[in-house]
Motif scaffolding. Structure first.
Motif: not given
Length: 323
Positions: A46-49, A51-64
């Motif tokens: 989750w600390a890799d930008g 990788w995190r971009t793909h997480s956002r693209a999947l519509g997944l929760a991004q809360e710290p």
């Protein structure tokens, strides 16, 4: 007419077929400075930008601090497939035990055709996760987490150990936390052979499954030894890069989510069920091309010849190495 395929190839018996030759092809190291492709679930993803971009693209929760191994599997899958360059307007993708996960909708937008297969019956239609609702078969849009290309997504009921597709039909095959539910290690191995069969040479398989990190052998989940024996070796596929065996941090290892009573607890990285602690492992594997198999066979022949020379001690004629 369906093509007949022998259940046990004579070349495989001698170690010369898909399973045997795959072991002769070198596995490259992980790319330095980038998240490993083949690895255990780890919060540092989750600390890799990128990788995190793909997480956002999947519509997944991004809360710290919201770390969940299922979200990790979905993101790791699309991250790895994008990095390996196998998605695009001509790609044909198959999901095995795919349910109606968000990954399907992402892949529909990044392929010519994405096919979802699952039993769409039984326990996974009524469990808390309800991951394979049969309504998906007729109305996939009902489960869509974002806008997707409906003409690129198809679904049908199918047994992951007997896939109803022609040989070499897909560029990508993926299966996330499914093969361990197929009925034991033998069935998981059967599924891996089927995945190889329907994957084209040069195509990529992404497999995520449960890895036991403590507690010994499990009838469905995999220790490292079981992963090699029942998943990697039967597939006849070659790892896209070496596996990073780094365990999740001690705070997750020492305080696992206890099932079933803590199923909704996060962070959700390491789990305990009875005597076993486990987490997710992701594997990206490539079906070797004819050229790669030929090189692997040559390497094997040369290595065997060299060993015979080294150990001959008068026991036989010297073997001439190929020029």
């Amino acid at each position: 007419m369906a093509k007949w395929r022998p259940r046990l190839n004579v070349f495989d018996q001698r170690g010369w077929g898909g399973e045997g030759l795959a072991a002769t092809i070198p596995v490259p190291p992980a790319a330095p400075g980038r998240p490993p492709l083949n690895r255990l679930c780890h919060p540092d993803s989750w600390a890799d930008g990128e990788w995190r971009t793909h997480s956002r693209a999947l519509g997944l929760a991004q809360e710290p601090g919201y770390y969940h191994r299922k979200a990790w599997e979905w993101t790791q899958c699309v991250y790895g497939l994008e990095r390996l360059g196998v998605l695009g307007p001509c790609a044909r993708v198959l999901g095995v035990g795919a349910g109606h996960e968000c990954v399907l909708y992402y892949l529909a937008n990044r392929s010519a055709l994405t096919v979802a297969t699952d039993l769409y019956s039984g326990g996974f239609t009524t469990s808390g996760a309800a991951e394979a609702d049969p309504a998906f078969l007729t109305d996939p849009g009902r489960f869509a987490p974002f806008v997707y290309r409906a003409d690129s997504l198809r679904a049908l009921p199918a047994d992951g150990c007997r896939l109803p597709f022609a040989d070499r039909a897909f560029d990508v095959v993926y299966s996330l936390s499914s093969i361990e539910h197929f009925g034991g290690h033998d069935r998981a191995a059967d599924a891996m052979r089927e995945i190889r069969r329907v994957l084209r040479p040069g195509g990529v398989a992404c497999i995520a499954t449960e890895l036991v990190v403590d507690g010994g052998a499990h009838p469905e989940y995999f220790t490292w030894e079981d992963l090699e024996r029942w998943v990697i070796r039967p597939s006849g596929l070659v790892l896209a890069e070496a596996i990073d065996t780094t365990l999740p941090p001690p705070e997750y290892m020492n305080d696992p989510v206890r099932l079933p009573e803590e199923a909704l607890r996060t962070p959700h990285i390491v789990l305990r069920l009875g005597q076993w602690r486990f987490t997710s492992v992701a594997l990206f594997m490539i079906r070797p091309t004819a050229a790669a198999i030929a090189r692997g066979g040559l390497n094997r022949a040369v290595g065997a010849a060299r060993r015979r020379i080294t150990n001959r001690s008068g026991a036989g004629p010297v073997v001439a190495l190929p020029h």
